[in-house]
Structure formats: C-alpha cells, structure tokens
Design an enzyme around this catalytic site. Structure first.
Site, PDB file in Angstrom:
ATOM      1  N   ARG A 152       0.825  -1.220   0.000  1.00 34.69           N
ATOM      2  CA  ARG A 152       0.000   0.000   0.000  1.00 34.69           C
ATOM      3  C   ARG A 152       0.856   1.267   0.000  1.00 34.69           C
ATOM      4  O   ARG A 152       0.358   2.341  -0.289  1.00 34.69           O
ATOM      5  CB  ARG A 152      -0.996  -0.009   1.152  1.00 34.69           C
ATOM      6  CG  ARG A 152      -0.365   0.042   2.517  1.00 34.69           C
ATOM      7  CD  ARG A 152      -1.366  -0.362   3.579  1.00 34.69           C
ATOM      8  NE  ARG A 152      -2.539   0.522   3.610  1.00 34.69           N
ATOM      9  CZ  ARG A 152      -2.522   1.772   4.064  1.00 34.69           C
ATOM     10  NH1 ARG A 152      -1.393   2.283   4.522  1.00 34.69           N
ATOM     11  NH2 ARG A 152      -3.608   2.512   4.062  1.00 34.69           N
ATOM     12  N   ASP A 167      -1.910   8.077   7.007  1.00 30.74           N
ATOM     13  CA  ASP A 167      -2.213   6.949   7.887  1.00 30.74           C
ATOM     14  C   ASP A 167      -1.675   7.164   9.281  1.00 30.74           C
ATOM     15  O   ASP A 167      -0.684   7.852   9.475  1.00 30.74           O
ATOM     16  CB  ASP A 167      -1.483   5.680   7.383  1.00 30.74           C
ATOM     17  CG  ASP A 167      -2.103   5.128   6.137  1.00 30.74           C
ATOM     18  OD1 ASP A 167      -3.252   5.462   5.861  1.00 30.74           O
ATOM     19  OD2 ASP A 167      -1.404   4.352   5.463  1.00 30.74           O
TER      20      ASP A 167
END
Ligand code: ADE
Length: 252
Positions: A152, A167
């Site tokens: 990712r 994140d």
C-alpha cells in the site's frame, strides 16, 4: 515490485492477494506476486519437507536442503533480500514497511511447525521479521500482513494521491477521529468545526485530534514524532487538563 512467497500452504495467499488493494496493485502492474509450494523443491519420492529435531524434543523442523533449494530457485540474485517471517525477527513497524517498499523484489519465507533448520538462516536468509510478540502457527499470515503494509506504500497503489501519508504511524502519530454522514447518529453529532468550511481550522483540529489520541493511547510515540512548536504547546495544555478515558475521547 515483485514478491515471491515460499510456503507449505500457498493457497493461504489466494483470497487476500485476489481482493481489494492487493488485487488492484497487481491489476495496475505495480505488483507481481507468486506463492510457491516449498514441497515442490523436495528431492525424495515422499516429498519430505520436515524432520524431527536433533537432540530430541517435540515438533518438526523444516529441512535446510529443501528450503535453501527453494530460496535459491526463486531468488534472482544475491541482491534480493530473503525475509524469514518469525517471532524472533525485528518488529514490523511503519519505517520498516517504508524501507521495504523501496525495493524492487522480496523473497518471503514462511516457516511452519517448530521452525526452520538454523542453517537456512546462516546460508540463505538476509532479514527476519516478526509482526508482533505472539506466536502464529506459520509465517503465512505474517507474510500477508507484511505484504499489505508494504504494497500500500508503493506509489500509485492507493487511489487518492498521498493517502498513505495520512495513515496512523506515517507521521509518527495515530490518526484522529473521522466522521461521515449522517450528521447526527443516535444523538451523536459531527463536531461543528468539520462543517464550518474553515479549511485551516479543520486542519488544525485534525492535527490536534491526532496528538490527543496519540497522547491518550500511545504516549511513548510522542517522544520520537516530529512535533511543531504549536503541537508542543497543545500537548502542554493537555497535560494540565483533566481528560476523559480513551473510550470517549473528547472533542477538544
Ligand atoms: N511466525 C510465527 N509467529 C510469527 C510472528 N509473530 N511474526 C512473524 N512470523 C511468525
């Protein structure tokens, strides 16, 4: 990136690698993934991959000849890292995932049973990674966690540009609270600042939410997170306040 996983249960990779972002990464040509069956590298007619430990004791140990043969078959050059998933490895963290995301190719070795013959480490493993201080039945689930955390971070894998930057852990902090419609759900309204239209104020509120959540849940992260002067002042102000528990983290 190319990832080769060596496993006694290669089918364990199918559902995860064929869904969501891991599938999209492959579909977009950003990831080539292959799970190989270690048993295919056994040389005898019984396709034996493990044996009892020298010196006695329980459990079965993966044989060095089979595993090293498998690693050497899938590793294109000695420059390619060979990562053994094991509870004895260095801990998988965001910086470790980011470091691995820079590499063109990884070989992941999944142990099973009691472990692998020590000579596999000596001869063919270049890195050893754990996903936490607990023991899994095998390395497959750990390899899948590592793959997801790494892939990712490859540019282009997540749709919205920069999504991975926001994140939890990417900037050393936990992410703050998020809300979507409906505006009021079971009597709980979205914080007013989020509907105010003041972008700078929203950004400041989000930053402070992240600081607050990190302070409440993982205060040790604040020691190494890059903090601004404004962040520090906010944390000092928090330290002087009576705060509610984690479960009902407030709207500061
Ligand atoms: N294999 C078994 N337990 C593990 C763990 N905690 N991390 C990585 N690989 C493992």
């Amino acid at each position: 990136m190319k990832i080769d996983a060596l496993s006694l249960f290669p089918a364990m990779f199918d559902s995860v690698m064929n869904a969501s972002m891991m599938w999209k990464a492959q579909d977009r040509g950003l990831l080539t993934f292959c799970a190989h069956d270690i048993r295919d590298y056994a040389a005898d007619k019984h396709r034996q991959v493990d044996d009892t430990p020298y010196g006695g004791g329980g459990g079965m140990i993966l044989k060095p000849d089979v595993l090293v043969r498998a690693i050497e078959a899938v590793r294109p050059s000695t420059a390619t890292p060979v990562i053994l998933l094991s509870p004895q490895g260095r801990l998988l963290t965001h910086p470790v995932a980011a470091e691995l995301a820079q590499l063109p190719q990884l070989v992941l070795v999944c142990g099973h049973y009691e472990g692998v013959d020590e000579r596999v480490r000596q001869l063919a493993v270049t890195d050893e990674i754990s996903i936490g201080d607990y023991v899994l039945t095998g390395g497959e689930l750990a390899a899948l966690v590592l793959i997801d955390a790494v892939v990712r971070l490859i540019p282009g894998v997540l749709g919205a540009e920069g999504a991975a930057d926001r994140d939890s852990h990417a900037d050393g902090l936990l992410e703050g609270a998020h809300y979507t419609r409906p505006h009021t759900y079971r009597g709980l309204a979205v914080p007013a600042i989020l509907t105010s239209g003041h972008h700078a104020e929203v950004a400041r509120w989000r930053r402070r939410q992240a600081l607050l959540r990190t302070w409440l849940r993982r205060p040790e992260l604040l020691k190494s997170a890059p903090l601004t002067e404004d962040d520090r002042e906010w944390l000092e102000a928090l330290a002087g306040r009576q705060l509610p528990t984690v479960a009902s983290s407030p709207d500061p």
